[in-house]
Design a protein around this motif. Structure first.
Motif, PDB file in Angstrom:
ATOM      1  N   ALA A  64       0.828  -1.222   0.000  1.00  0.00           N
ATOM      2  CA  ALA A  64       0.000   0.000   0.000  1.00  0.00           C
ATOM      3  C   ALA A  64       0.858   1.268   0.000  1.00  0.00           C
ATOM      4  N   LYS A  65       2.122   1.131  -0.374  1.00  0.00           N
ATOM      5  CA  LYS A  65       2.999   2.308  -0.456  1.00  0.00           C
ATOM      6  C   LYS A  65       3.508   2.462  -1.890  1.00  0.00           C
ATOM      7  N   PRO A  66       3.848   3.692  -2.284  1.00  0.00           N
ATOM      8  CA  PRO A  66       4.392   3.847  -3.643  1.00  0.00           C
ATOM      9  C   PRO A  66       5.805   3.268  -3.742  1.00  0.00           C
ATOM     10  N   VAL A  67       5.961   2.301  -4.593  1.00  0.00           N
ATOM     11  CA  VAL A  67       7.251   1.606  -4.752  1.00  0.00           C
ATOM     12  C   VAL A  67       7.700   1.728  -6.205  1.00  0.00           C
ATOM     13  N   GLY A  68       8.958   2.069  -6.386  1.00  0.00           N
ATOM     14  CA  GLY A  68       9.540   2.079  -7.716  1.00  0.00           C
ATOM     15  C   GLY A  68      10.666   1.064  -7.762  1.00  0.00           C
ATOM     16  N   VAL A  69      10.697   0.269  -8.822  1.00  0.00           N
ATOM     17  CA  VAL A  69      11.765  -0.724  -8.951  1.00  0.00           C
ATOM     18  C   VAL A  69      12.803  -0.166  -9.916  1.00  0.00           C
ATOM     19  N   ILE A  70      14.064  -0.168  -9.472  1.00  0.00           N
ATOM     20  CA  ILE A  70      15.159   0.304 -10.328  1.00  0.00           C
ATOM     21  C   ILE A  70      16.067  -0.875 -10.652  1.00  0.00           C
ATOM     22  N   LYS A  71      16.814  -0.755 -11.735  1.00  0.00           N
ATOM     23  CA  LYS A  71      17.651  -1.883 -12.167  1.00  0.00           C
ATOM     24  C   LYS A  71      18.696  -2.206 -11.101  1.00  0.00           C
ATOM     25  N   VAL A 108      13.239   4.445 -13.412  1.00  0.00           N
ATOM     26  CA  VAL A 108      12.407   3.425 -12.776  1.00  0.00           C
ATOM     27  C   VAL A 108      11.943   2.445 -13.848  1.00  0.00           C
ATOM     28  N   ILE A 109      12.095   1.145 -13.601  1.00  0.00           N
ATOM     29  CA  ILE A 109      11.674   0.190 -14.630  1.00  0.00           C
ATOM     30  C   ILE A 109      10.308  -0.422 -14.316  1.00  0.00           C
ATOM     31  N   ALA A 110       9.807  -0.174 -13.103  1.00  0.00           N
ATOM     32  CA  ALA A 110       8.458  -0.645 -12.771  1.00  0.00           C
ATOM     33  C   ALA A 110       7.954   0.152 -11.580  1.00  0.00           C
ATOM     34  N   ALA A 111       6.631   0.293 -11.502  1.00  0.00           N
ATOM     35  CA  ALA A 111       6.045   1.059 -10.403  1.00  0.00           C
ATOM     36  C   ALA A 111       4.870   0.297  -9.821  1.00  0.00           C
ATOM     37  N   SER A 112       4.680   0.439  -8.510  1.00  0.00           N
ATOM     38  CA  SER A 112       3.525  -0.201  -7.875  1.00  0.00           C
ATOM     39  C   SER A 112       2.264   0.575  -8.256  1.00  0.00           C
ATOM     40  N   LYS A 113       1.110  -0.055  -8.024  1.00  0.00           N
ATOM     41  CA  LYS A 113      -0.125   0.646  -8.414  1.00  0.00           C
ATOM     42  C   LYS A 113      -0.303   1.930  -7.598  1.00  0.00           C
TER      43      LYS A 113
END
Lengths: 441, 83
Positions: free
Chosen positions: A51-58, A65-70
């Motif tokens: 339930a938190k904003p998460v960004g995935v980095i390589k 950012v290569i992916a983001a949470s909803k």
């Protein structure tokens, strides 16, 4: 069937009571798309990220950012966005480095769940797959029940934070579009009856096959939606885009495109190909460097490193290739070159030597930030050379592969790479080497 | 916050329905019971298979690694609240 799975009408146009094959081709295709995949897996693993904003980095030190949470997507964070923009949009974003091996493990698990319903499962990318349930859906009560059961089993067996969206239709093009229509955790059905309503209310870039570049070119022809696309004369398309496009865009406009793989646009039949090795057109490995470099020795080290991995993948798939190519990017410029040979190869040294020559021939004036190696014109590796020199090389490679398979990649590696950054094999999100991954992991 | 650790630990686990489920571990002479398994996955390094378990404890969540070749457990990460 689980008691909680009620075959009530999902969004879309399906009368679900007995969902058997429908559409002009009597097929039922499901497209399963995991929601905010990498970020959701991270949230599954670490409950404090939920339930938190998460960004995935390589990796630490990477700049986008290569992916983001909803939750991050609600702030406008998108895949590929530079970190400076991400932090401006969402100052509270939590950045997590990727673990592709972990994501791919989850991919294999949800693919295994899907295979309980049909052997015709085709991986499309690391977080998407197609299933042809035409011949098996009646065993489970219909396609919607199959979709609901899969969604439930993913939560039960892999993780309760994970969700997927499922699109159902009668070809892959429409099934994929349906999977995007009710995200996250959605289910949507496109039938011949609602197909036109759906397409005519869909933006062109929402469908697979129309990227930003094609959208721009269509826009310059006055085409901004499917209604206008349907009215566009073939002669205009041919004049503006070339002879390949009139038939493709015509089928797209009416949702009659059976396959969504660009190389298969001309195929009349929807093809689900569980044997993805034979469908492999090329084998490649790309890498973005942490910093720009002009250093030829370093560039050649990357070329050798990526060539070795490309060759290793070819050997594992028992393939050889005749076309060797190099792709380079840097300073917002890109270039590529390739060479075709009579004798195919799966030897990293040979591939690297060719690519070094290709790089030299490019006369690249900029720093290098990205290196890509590809080998195509593939064929099965069925012949062994009779020349003693080649046989010796073959034995060396065989031994090297044996040691690395037993003790881990890069236990043995070329001396040229001793003092450089070692780029190890890893899965990428596009799953471009899916044939290899599915077979060997 | 995620804290990388990597220390060897003693683990007590349940083998049930074909699964290995860690129930708790001892680290630096302190006992850490685990309340819920969140996630598990496996990795392979050569022929060595590593199993990873992410589980919720009383005050934090943890990632444990089990090396199937050496039978050694490690506490690889601690996930602390307020990250």
């Amino acid at each position: 069937m689980d008691k909680d799975l009620k075959p009530t009408s999902p969004p879309g146009g399906l009368k679900i009571k007995n969902c058997h094959s429908f559409g002009p081709n009597n097929r039922t295709i499901l497209c399963l798309d995991m929601d905010s995949y990498f970020a959701t897996v991270e949230q599954q693993e670490n409950p404090y990220l939920r339930a938190k904003p998460v960004g995935v980095i390589k990796a630490v030190g990477r700049t986008c950012v290569i992916a983001a949470s909803k939750e991050a997507k609600k702030y406008g964070v998108k895949t590929g966005m530079p970190l400076s923009d991400v932090r401006r949009l969402c100052p509270k974003i939590i950045l997590v480095p990727t673990d592709m091996e972990k994501y791919f493990y989850v991919t294999k698990r949800f693919a295994d769940i899907c295979r309980r319903y049909t052997p015709l499962v085709e991986m499309f990318s690391i977080d998407e797959l197609f299933m042809d349930v035409t011949s098996s859906e009646h065993l489970f009560g219909g396609a919607v029940i199959v979709a609901l059961e899969i969604k439930q089993q993913i939560k039960k067996e892999i993780g309760d934070w994970l969700s997927c969206s499922v699109g159902i239709s009668y070809n892959k093009f429409l099934a994929k579009l349906a999977s995007k229509k009710n995200k996250p955790d959605g289910l949507f059905v496109i039938t011949p009856e609602n197909k036109d309503d759906i397409l005519l209310s869909t933006e062109l870039v929402e469908v697979c096959g129309i990227g930003r570049r094609l959208e721009k070119r269509l826009s310059s022809m006055g085409v901004r939606n499917f209604s206008q696309l349907r009215q566009l004369p073939d002669s205009t398309v041919q004049a503006q885009l070339g002879s390949h496009w009139p038939a493709v865009l015509r089928r797209m406009a009416y949702g009659d495109l059976e396959d969504i793989n660009s190389v298969s646009y001309n195929k009349k039949d929807s093809v689900i190909t569980p044997d993805q090795i034979s469908a492999q057109k090329s084998v490649s490995r790309t890498y973005t460097l942490f910093a720009d470099t002009y250093n030829l020795r370093v560039i050649n080290q990357y070329i050798r490193n990526l060539s070795e991995e490309t060759a290793w993948k070819l050997r594992r798939m028992k393939l050889v290739g005749r076309l060797i190519g190099l792709s380079i990017r840097g300073a917002d410029q890109g270039a590529w070159n390739h060479k075709t040979f009579k004798i195919p190869t799966a030897d990293g040294l040979l591939i690297a030597k060719v690519c070094e020559q290709l790089f030299k021939s490019l006369n690249w004036p900029n720093p290098v930030r990205f290196v890509g190696i590809y080998v195509s014109l593939l064929s099965p590796n069925s012949q062994t050379s009779l020349l003693p020199k080649d046989q010796k090389r073959h034995e060396i490679l065989k031994t090297m592969d044996y040691v690395n398979d037993k003790f881990g990649q890069f236990t043995l590696y070329p001396a040229q790479l001793v003092d450089g950054e070692q780029v190890k094999p890893e899965v990428n999100g596009f799953l471009g080497d899916k044939g290899f991954r599915i077979l060997h992991q | 916050m995620i804290q990388a650790i990597g220390d060897k630990i003693d683990v007590y686990a349940k083998f049930s329905k074909g699964s290995l489920i860690p129930q708790g571990f001892t680290w630096k002479q302190k006992d850490y019971p685990l309340k819920k398994l969140n996630f598990s996955f496996r990795k392979q390094e050569g022929l060595t298979v590593l199993l990873y378990y992410s589980a919720l404890g009383e005050t934090a969540a943890y990632e444990l690694e089990f090396n199937l070749k050496t039978f050694i457990w490690r506490l690889t990460k601690a996930y602390l609240p307020g990250s």
